[in-house]
Write a protein that holds these residues in place. Structure first.
Motif, mmCIF file in Angstrom:
data_model
loop_
_atom_site.group_PDB
_atom_site.id
_atom_site.type_symbol
_atom_site.label_atom_id
_atom_site.label_comp_id
_atom_site.label_asym_id
_atom_site.label_seq_id
_atom_site.Cartn_x
_atom_site.Cartn_y
_atom_site.Cartn_z
ATOM 1 N N TYR A 162 -5.934 95.994 28.382
ATOM 2 C CA TYR A 162 -5.495 97.365 28.609
ATOM 3 C C TYR A 162 -4.873 97.909 27.324
ATOM 4 C CZ TYR A 162 -6.173 96.439 33.588
ATOM 5 O OH TYR A 162 -6.723 96.135 34.807
ATOM 6 N N TYR A 163 -5.497 98.916 26.741
ATOM 7 C CA TYR A 163 -5.041 99.452 25.462
ATOM 8 C C TYR A 163 -3.851 100.388 25.665
ATOM 9 C CZ TYR A 163 -9.052 97.509 23.023
ATOM 10 O OH TYR A 163 -9.966 96.640 22.472
ATOM 11 N N THR A 164 -2.878 100.248 24.782
ATOM 12 C CA THR A 164 -1.679 101.079 24.829
ATOM 13 C C THR A 164 -1.170 101.297 23.418
ATOM 14 O OG1 THR A 164 0.610 101.228 25.621
ATOM 15 C CG2 THR A 164 -0.262 99.023 25.221
ATOM 16 N N GLU A 165 -0.606 102.465 23.169
ATOM 17 C CA GLU A 165 -0.053 102.748 21.847
ATOM 18 C C GLU A 165 1.387 102.283 21.723
ATOM 19 O OE1 GLU A 165 -0.508 106.887 21.087
ATOM 20 O OE2 GLU A 165 -2.688 106.874 21.327
ATOM 21 N N SER A 166 1.996 101.924 22.845
ATOM 22 C CA SER A 166 3.413 101.579 22.855
ATOM 23 C C SER A 166 3.608 100.067 22.809
ATOM 24 C CB SER A 166 4.084 102.144 24.100
ATOM 25 O OG SER A 166 5.439 101.748 24.169
ATOM 26 N N LEU A 167 4.766 99.653 22.292
ATOM 27 C CA LEU A 167 5.135 98.246 22.271
ATOM 28 C C LEU A 167 5.987 97.871 23.477
ATOM 29 C CD1 LEU A 167 5.983 97.872 18.495
ATOM 30 C CD2 LEU A 167 4.014 96.924 19.667
ATOM 31 N N PRO B 213 -0.278 103.268 29.959
ATOM 32 C CA PRO B 213 -0.447 104.412 30.871
ATOM 33 C C PRO B 213 -1.692 104.305 31.743
ATOM 34 C CG PRO B 213 0.213 105.172 28.689
ATOM 35 C CD PRO B 213 -0.043 103.701 28.569
ATOM 36 N N VAL B 214 -2.767 103.725 31.205
ATOM 37 C CA VAL B 214 -3.990 103.625 31.996
ATOM 38 C C VAL B 214 -3.808 102.673 33.175
ATOM 39 C CG1 VAL B 214 -4.957 101.791 30.517
ATOM 40 C CG2 VAL B 214 -6.480 103.231 31.880
ATOM 41 N N LEU B 215 -3.027 101.596 32.987
ATOM 42 C CA LEU B 215 -2.776 100.661 34.095
ATOM 43 C C LEU B 215 -1.843 101.295 35.120
ATOM 44 C CD1 LEU B 215 -3.187 97.890 35.344
ATOM 45 C CD2 LEU B 215 -1.269 97.045 33.960
ATOM 46 N N LEU C 229 -9.411 101.579 28.805
ATOM 47 C CA LEU C 229 -8.756 102.544 27.931
ATOM 48 C C LEU C 229 -8.486 103.835 28.676
ATOM 49 C CD1 LEU C 229 -11.632 101.401 26.435
ATOM 50 C CD2 LEU C 229 -10.326 102.083 24.440
ATOM 51 N N GLY C 230 -7.430 104.510 28.270
ATOM 52 C CA GLY C 230 -7.126 105.823 28.821
ATOM 53 C C GLY C 230 -7.677 106.918 27.932
ATOM 54 N N ASN C 231 -8.398 107.850 28.515
ATOM 55 C CA ASN C 231 -8.920 109.012 27.794
ATOM 56 C C ASN C 231 -8.068 110.217 28.188
ATOM 57 O OD1 ASN C 231 -10.412 110.855 26.417
ATOM 58 N ND2 ASN C 231 -12.319 110.534 27.534
ATOM 59 N N THR C 232 -7.069 110.517 27.365
ATOM 60 C CA THR C 232 -6.057 111.504 27.736
ATOM 61 C C THR C 232 -6.508 112.924 27.413
ATOM 62 O OG1 THR C 232 -4.957 111.237 25.599
ATOM 63 C CG2 THR C 232 -4.185 109.870 27.410
ATOM 64 N N HIS C 233 -6.125 113.846 28.283
ATOM 65 C CA HIS C 233 -6.390 115.270 28.086
ATOM 66 C C HIS C 233 -5.065 116.015 28.233
ATOM 67 C CE1 HIS C 233 -10.748 114.590 28.386
ATOM 68 N NE2 HIS C 233 -10.468 113.779 29.394
ATOM 69 N N LEU C 234 -4.710 116.794 27.226
ATOM 70 C CA LEU C 234 -3.462 117.556 27.270
ATOM 71 C C LEU C 234 -3.707 118.906 27.926
ATOM 72 C CD1 LEU C 234 -1.850 116.885 23.764
ATOM 73 C CD2 LEU C 234 -1.659 115.571 25.872
ATOM 74 N N THR C 235 -2.818 119.258 28.855
ATOM 75 C CA THR C 235 -2.883 120.546 29.552
ATOM 76 C C THR C 235 -1.535 121.235 29.382
ATOM 77 O OG1 THR C 235 -4.392 119.607 31.185
ATOM 78 C CG2 THR C 235 -3.313 121.683 31.750
ATOM 79 N N PRO C 236 -1.522 122.492 28.935
ATOM 80 C CA PRO C 236 -0.223 123.168 28.751
ATOM 81 C C PRO C 236 0.473 123.388 30.085
ATOM 82 C CG PRO C 236 -2.033 124.705 28.437
ATOM 83 C CD PRO C 236 -2.649 123.341 28.561
ATOM 84 N N ILE D 234 -7.122 110.742 31.950
ATOM 85 C CA ILE D 234 -5.734 110.949 32.380
ATOM 86 C C ILE D 234 -5.296 112.328 31.903
ATOM 87 C CG2 ILE D 234 -3.367 110.106 32.242
ATOM 88 C CD1 ILE D 234 -4.464 107.357 31.576
ATOM 89 N N ASN D 235 -4.835 113.159 32.820
ATOM 90 C CA ASN D 235 -4.327 114.484 32.473
ATOM 91 C C ASN D 235 -2.842 114.405 32.166
ATOM 92 O OD1 ASN D 235 -5.890 116.723 32.100
ATOM 93 N ND2 ASN D 235 -6.112 117.182 34.276
#
Length: 869
Positions: free
Chosen positions: A589-594, A599-601, A816-823, A865-866
């Motif tokens: 599970y890929y994550t940018e955080s340590l 987030p995907v899990l 992997l999480g494919n994130t989409h930013l929504t205002p 992921i939104n």
């Protein structure tokens, strides 16, 4: 089809079968690796160094070497003045700028600022980042300082008040006074860090904008040689130039290895030819022109009129284009080779070429606008056209491949949208091809040729981006002198002030060319800066959302009643108490955080309550180094629950991420080594001996490798003490007490290896760097392995090792999480436009993470992921 599973056999006693894997064979003593590299560098003297210097001619000097084609022609586009001394003064200005900017600044000083052999803008930024412990794309951690490339330029102490650990290199001396104040300011001020990154990215964007001008002016100027002799129309020159450009960019996909063999001979012939033609013109028309080298001729340059002379400085800049390549391409060669080739060959050839054209202009002032081609003797005219065309292609090639490398580095630092990067040569990692970048550069170059059409016309657009890069590089290099080399402030000012004044004059002169064509590189730079700023802003919003909505393992999962599936621990969701199913295999599970759950899990578990037999949180980190040794790439730690681990994979900014089958095999083998009973036994023995591992444990390792193995022994021992401690800790007990139990009996963190112990994750074990390194030392010492009866009967470790081995045999999945930013509904319209339109367009048209990491498409799962920001 997914990659066929690899069998990792584990016998009933809990240790793996007696066979040396490729992972172990690749592990080497870090001291030995560094020493070998330094030894190879030192041996590049004499003939080997001269051969390297000769080969550098074909890569570095294409741009600056073709400058004589158009520099004096652009300066005297309206004809040469009647005053002979003014003409000689123009050469004197070229000569002294060439000497001060290229010879003194770049060759003498900039080549010293190598980042473990790499040069360029990102190298300077990386050196400053390490010297000041800056947090580029995430915190600078203690473990990063343990990387072998960090030591030479790392700061000896962390800024006061920061949680950044000090570098282990006690030999680095930190000055007090201005040096320390600048370091502290950079380390603690977010504004200064953003400013430093902005300067770096601006310089990069300027170089990329130069990438469409260099091929255009080089090829058009060479093609005009045909026009001068055959009287073809200018439209024909434009057509020929565009045809050459299309061919140059079309062959990039095949790599440069084969055609690169021709580069050095062609460049050698080119420099010999322009030097010979120059000397011919000097001795035939005006031998006294050598006097123009004297700096007092600078007076005659300004005599006719200060304003006119100042405007002409924009043309002088053309003689300096390509100087940045001397520094940027340092990684392909070395500083002695580049210095030798420039001082002994390139510099004299350029001086002779400009002197010869000056002598010819004095002889025939009407030929000044076509100074180069007019000065070529007729018997060798057509051979010179052929050589000039090849040299122009070479200049284009050097800039194109340089742009590929710059974009790769920017993507690695998460400062640029992801694009496709292909390696065209398996044995040379620097030979890459970026198709999207390639076709954009080609389109831009064709547009430039179509708009400006002639060499002097493109020269009006050329120069502003180049000299702006000079100015920013001088500032970054001065900062390196101050914070990394720790020079006295007076010496730094003595370097910065004169160079900034000289480059400031060039910058102001080139700014006058904005209406005549310099608007084009400014427009390209503005577009690139907008793209980079939008991407960086969007990534910042995404990280902020993830930090705010971070989930932790103990908040998400808890032990379930009853046995698990086989050796797998039974778990349930903490809120709904729904029992989790178990899928076969390993889930990455890929994550940018340590810290925290990926987030995907966290997104998937409430919707699909199931986990894999072995779950690995995988963080890809890019550190401010060009490359990371394979033996230092992986960091591992065990999380609270059985079968849960976190792995950090570190890459340098010159490296591409490649998570293929070999990577998975390496990761699994490291997990097996981490759980190996013999490693546990020896590490516990080493840690019990007051942190001084025995000779049996470390074998013949010495120096830094011995210290690294000693730290690894303590970390491995602490990690497995943690596994035992966690089972004895009640889920509702204070996690602080648990954290103390598993970091070490003395209550101290394992030096150089514990990145971050997050209490809400259940106080996981310390990070361990590549357990196979420790394991390999045991095998080197023992020859093969200990007998089975010497292993401890540690049932939890044995069963968990068996679990990893069995799961690996069932295959691996990449999630992997494919994130989409929504205002968000309450944000302003400007932010909404930037997030939804600008960042949205970029994120929808970039290469996916799965493609960037080269994952097996049949084994990769991307989950949308939104994120409402």
């Amino acid at each position: 089809m997914a990659s066929p599973p690899v069998a990792y056999e584990v016998d009933k006693s809990g240790h793996d079968k007696e066979q040396l894997s490729g992972v172990w064979e690749r592990d080497t003593d870090l001291d030995a690796r560094v020493a070998m590299a330094q030894n190879r560098e030192k041996k590049r003297r004499g003939w080997p160094m001269l051969l390297l210097a000769w080969s550098s001619l074909g890569v570095i000097y294409g741009d600056i070497g073709t400058s004589p084609l158009y520099t004096l022609g652009t300066l005297f586009a309206d004809g040469a003045p009647d005053d002979e001394e003014e003409i000689m003064g123009t050469f004197s200005m070229i000569f002294w700028y060439l000497t001060i900017i290229v010879l003194i600044k770049y060759v003498t000083f900039a080549l010293r600022a190598d980042d473990n052999g790499e040069g360029g803008t990102f190298a300077l930024y990386a050196i400053i980042s390490r010297a000041c412990n800056l947090r580029s794309g995430g915190a600078t951690h203690t473990s990063d300082f343990e990387l072998s490339g960090y030591d030479p330029l790392a700061s000896a102490t962390a800024p006061q008040g920061s949680d950044v650990a000090p570098a282990p290199n006690a030999n680095v001396k930190v000055r007090s006074g201005a040096n320390a104040r600048v370091k502290r300011a950079l380390a603690t001020s977010s504004f200064l860090q953003v400013l430093l990154l902005s300067i770096t990215l601006s310089a990069v964007c300027l170089i990329l904008s130069d990438g469409v001008l260099t091929p255009a002016i080089s090829v058009v100027s060479a093609a005009q040689g045909i026009q001068y002799q055959s009287n073809i129309s200018n439209d024909a020159v434009v057509g020929i130039s565009i045809g050459i450009i299309v061919i140059i960019f079309s062959v990039q996909q095949f790599g440069t290895k084969k055609i690169s063999y021709l580069f050095a001979p062609v460049t050698t012939i080119w420099f010999l030819a322009i030097a010979a033609v120059g000397l011919y013109n000097i001795f035939k028309f005006r031998p006294a022109v050598f006097a123009a080298i004297s700096p007092h001729y600078l007076y005659y340059y300004w005599k006719a009129g200060a304003h006119e002379a100042w405007v002409k400085l924009g043309g002088v800049t053309l003689a300096l284009t390509g100087a940045e390549a001397l520094f940027a391409d340092l990684g392909h060669f070395n500083a002695p080779a580049i210095r030798t080739s420039f001082i002994a060959f390139v510099y004299p050839s350029l001086v002779c070429a400009y002197l010869g054209q000056t002598a010819f202009i004095i002889h025939d002032r009407s030929a000044a606008p076509t100074a180069f081609w007019s000065s070529v003797p007729k018997p060798i005219y057509w051979p010179m056209v052929v050589i000039a065309t090849l040299a122009a292609i070479l200049a284009s090639q050097a800039m194109i491949t340089g742009c590929f490398s710059i974009v790769q580095q920017a993507v690695a630092l998460n400062c640029f949208p992801r694009v496709t990067i292909r390696h065209t040569e398996a044995t040379h990692r620097g030979q890459i091809y970026a198709p999207q970048v390639n076709w954009v550069l080609m389109a831009g170059t064709v547009i430039v040729i179509g708009i400006f059409q002639t060499g002097p016309g493109i020269g009006a657009a050329y120069g502003l981006a180049v000299v702006s890069t000079f100015f920013l590089t001088t500032s970054l290099l001065s900062l390196v002198m101050l914070v990394a080399w720790e020079w006295n402030v007076g010496w730094v000012l003595l370097f910065w002030l004169p160079l900034s004044a000289l480059e400031g004059m060039l910058l102001s002169a080139n700014a006058l060319k904005v209406p005549d064509g310099a608007w084009f590189p400014l427009g390209v730079t503005a577009i690139l800066v907008t793209i980079l700023a939008t991407w960086t802003y969007g990534q910042k919003l995404k990280r902020g959302y993830q930090d705010q909505h971070r989930s932790y393992l103990l908040d998400l999962l808890q032990p379930a009643d009853g046995p698990g599936a086989g050796p797998t621990q039974a778990l349930q969701l903490a809120g709904s108490r729904q029992r989790l199913g178990v899928a076969p295999g390993i889930g990455l599970y890929y994550t940018e955080s340590l810290a925290g759950v990926p987030p995907v899990l966290a997104f998937l578990l409430p919707r699909i309550p199931a986990i894999h037999e072995v779950t690995v949180f995988l963080t890809v980190r890019h550190v401010p180094l060009p490359t990371v040794h394979a033996s230092e790439r992986l960091l591992l730690r065990k999380l609270h629950y059985q079968g849960f681990y976190h792995a950090v994979v570190r890459y340098g900014y010159m490296e591409a991420v490649d998570h293929d089958k070999q990577f998975v095999d390496t990761l699994v083998q490291e997990l097996l080594d981490f759980l190996s009973p013999e490693v546990i036994k020896e590490s516990e023995a080493a840690a019990a001996d007051e942190g001084s591992p025995s000779d049996v444990t470390l074998g013949s390792a010495t120096g830094r490798a011995r210290r690294s193995l000693a730290a690894a022994a303590k970390a491995i021992a602490a990690a497995h003490r943690a596994a035992t401690a966690l089972k004895a800790v009640d889920e509702d007990a204070s996690t602080k007490q648990a954290g103390k139990a598993l970091v070490g009996q003395d209550g101290k963190d394992t030096p150089g290896l514990a990145l971050h112990v997050e209490e809400r994750e259940g106080a996981p074990s310390p990070w361990v760097q590549q357990p196979s390194q420790f394991r390999a030392s045991l095998r080197k010492r023992r020859g093969a392995s200990l007998s089975a009866d010497t292993f401890p009967t540690n049932a939890p470790a044995q069963s968990e090792q068996a679990l990893v081995g069995a799961a690996a045999g069932h295959g691996t999945r990449f999630i992997l999480g494919n994130t989409h930013l929504t205002p968000s509904t309450d944000c302003g319209w400007i932010k909404a436009f930037v997030v939804e339109t600008m960042y949205g367009v970029l994120s929808r048209n970039i290469q996916s993470t799965a493609q960037t990491y080269r994952l097996d498409p049949d084994a990769a799962v991307e989950v949308g992921i939104n994120m409402r920001v």
